[in-house]
Design an enzyme around this catalytic site. Sequence first.
Site, PDB file in Angstrom:
ATOM      1  CD  GLU A  22     126.829 -64.816  89.843  1.00 29.39           C
ATOM      2  OE1 GLU A  22     125.744 -65.368  89.587  1.00 29.39           O
ATOM      3  OE2 GLU A  22     127.826 -65.415  90.277  1.00 29.39           O
TER       4      GLU A  22
ATOM      5  NE  ARG B  36     117.717 -69.265  84.546  1.00 27.69           N
ATOM      6  CZ  ARG B  36     118.731 -68.919  85.307  1.00 27.69           C
ATOM      7  NH1 ARG B  36     118.898 -69.494  86.481  1.00 27.69           N
ATOM      8  NH2 ARG B  36     119.584 -68.003  84.910  1.00 27.69           N
TER       9      ARG B  36
HETATM   10  O1  LIG Z   1     119.878 -61.702  91.775  1.00 25.05           O
HETATM   11  P1  LIG Z   1     120.436 -61.375  90.420  1.00 25.05           P
HETATM   12  O2  LIG Z   1     121.910 -61.118  90.455  1.00 25.05           O
HETATM   13  O3  LIG Z   1     119.692 -60.279  89.751  1.00 25.05           O
HETATM   14  O4  LIG Z   1     120.303 -62.676  89.506  1.00 25.05           O
HETATM   15  C1  LIG Z   1     119.173 -63.495  89.486  1.00 25.05           C
HETATM   16  C2  LIG Z   1     118.577 -63.559  88.120  1.00 25.05           C
HETATM   17  O5  LIG Z   1     119.508 -64.111  87.195  1.00 25.05           O
HETATM   18  C3  LIG Z   1     118.901 -65.188  86.504  1.00 25.05           C
HETATM   19  O6  LIG Z   1     118.283 -64.767  85.343  1.00 25.05           O
HETATM   20  P2  LIG Z   1     119.060 -64.439  83.997  1.00 25.05           P
HETATM   21  O7  LIG Z   1     119.217 -62.960  83.899  1.00 25.05           O
HETATM   22  O8  LIG Z   1     120.298 -65.269  83.933  1.00 25.05           O
HETATM   23  O9  LIG Z   1     118.041 -64.822  82.872  1.00 25.05           O
HETATM   24  P3  LIG Z   1     117.192 -66.130  82.504  1.00 25.05           P
HETATM   25  O10 LIG Z   1     116.214 -66.362  83.635  1.00 25.05           O
HETATM   26  O11 LIG Z   1     116.507 -65.707  81.262  1.00 25.05           O
HETATM   27  O12 LIG Z   1     118.120 -67.289  82.338  1.00 25.05           O
HETATM   28  C4  LIG Z   1     117.879 -65.717  87.486  1.00 25.05           C
HETATM   29  O13 LIG Z   1     116.878 -66.494  86.850  1.00 25.05           O
HETATM   30  C5  LIG Z   1     117.367 -64.462  88.110  1.00 25.05           C
HETATM   31  O14 LIG Z   1     116.331 -63.862  87.348  1.00 25.05           O
HETATM   32  N1  LIG Z   2     125.035 -68.548  89.661  1.00 25.77           N
HETATM   33  C1  LIG Z   2     123.822 -68.559  89.117  1.00 25.77           C
HETATM   34  N2  LIG Z   2     123.216 -69.731  88.795  1.00 25.77           N
HETATM   35  C2  LIG Z   2     121.988 -69.728  88.243  1.00 25.77           C
HETATM   36  N3  LIG Z   2     121.295 -68.629  88.012  1.00 25.77           N
HETATM   37  C3  LIG Z   2     121.849 -67.459  88.316  1.00 25.77           C
HETATM   38  N4  LIG Z   2     121.392 -66.198  88.209  1.00 25.77           N
HETATM   39  C4  LIG Z   2     122.349 -65.368  88.656  1.00 25.77           C
HETATM   40  N5  LIG Z   2     123.406 -66.049  89.085  1.00 25.77           N
HETATM   41  C5  LIG Z   2     123.119 -67.366  88.882  1.00 25.77           C
END
Ligand SMILES: O=P(O)(O)OC[C@H]1O[C@H](OP(=O)(O)OP(=O)(O)O)[C@H](O)[C@@H]1O
Ligand SMILES: Nc1ncnc2[nH]cnc12
Length: 170
Positions: free
Chosen positions: A95, A58
């Site tokens: 998370e 994202r």
């Molecule tokens: O601060 P953090 O606890 O590290 O979480 C934040 C990350 O989690 C989500 O990505 P995700 O790993 O869900 O992957 P995606 O972007 O491919 O959906 C978001 O887009 C961040 O990259």
């Molecule tokens: N709660 C949340 N919603 C969307 N993106 C996330 N990436 C990590 N935690 C998230």
Amino acid sequence: MDFKKYVRDIENFPKQGVGFKDITPLLKDPAAFKAASEELLRFIGDEKVDVVVGMESRGFFYGPVLALALNAGFVPVRKVGKLPHHKISHTYDLEYGTDTLEIHADAINTGDRVVIHDDVLATGGTAKATCQLIEALGGVVVQCNFLLELTTLRGASKLDGYVVNSLMRY
Ligand SMILES: O=P(O)(O)OC[C@H]1O[C@H](OP(=O)(O)OP(=O)(O)O)[C@H](O)[C@@H]1O
Ligand SMILES: Nc1ncnc2[nH]cnc12
């Protein structure tokens, strides 16, 4: 603009107990999409920036938009196994789970001034790992830039010492 109007709350996604912040309504609305990019750029102001680094997946929505506006390059940080050339890796906590991020070893030059961008700052594991990858290649992180921050997860404290900006705080 009230950007929070364009963020949808999805309970128990992708796992039970997680309150997911879905930014796709923001991306779909042309005025909100543009206004958010302008606000993200305002955080960066007049900083000299050589490279914007966006984290898969994202961070790829706004990362290239910011890079074009700043006349900077865009560098993807990707999940393990996706990059084709010589790379370095870092494993971090999410998370919900753990992951490994990678960056091409030649993507950052020594002294490059780097803005990192992602949609969400949650625990900060992704952003911290990204900062460590950039610094391992000799880059300087001038700002960590997010659409939204989940303040209860205290990601900003994991990024102590870095400039952290987010458009929305929850
Ligand atoms: O601060 P953090 O606890 O590290 O979480 C934040 C990350 O989690 C989500 O990505 P995700 O790993 O869900 O992957 P995606 O972007 O491919 O959906 C978001 O887009 C961040 O990259
Ligand atoms: N709660 C949340 N919603 C969307 N993106 C996330 N990436 C990590 N935690 C998230």
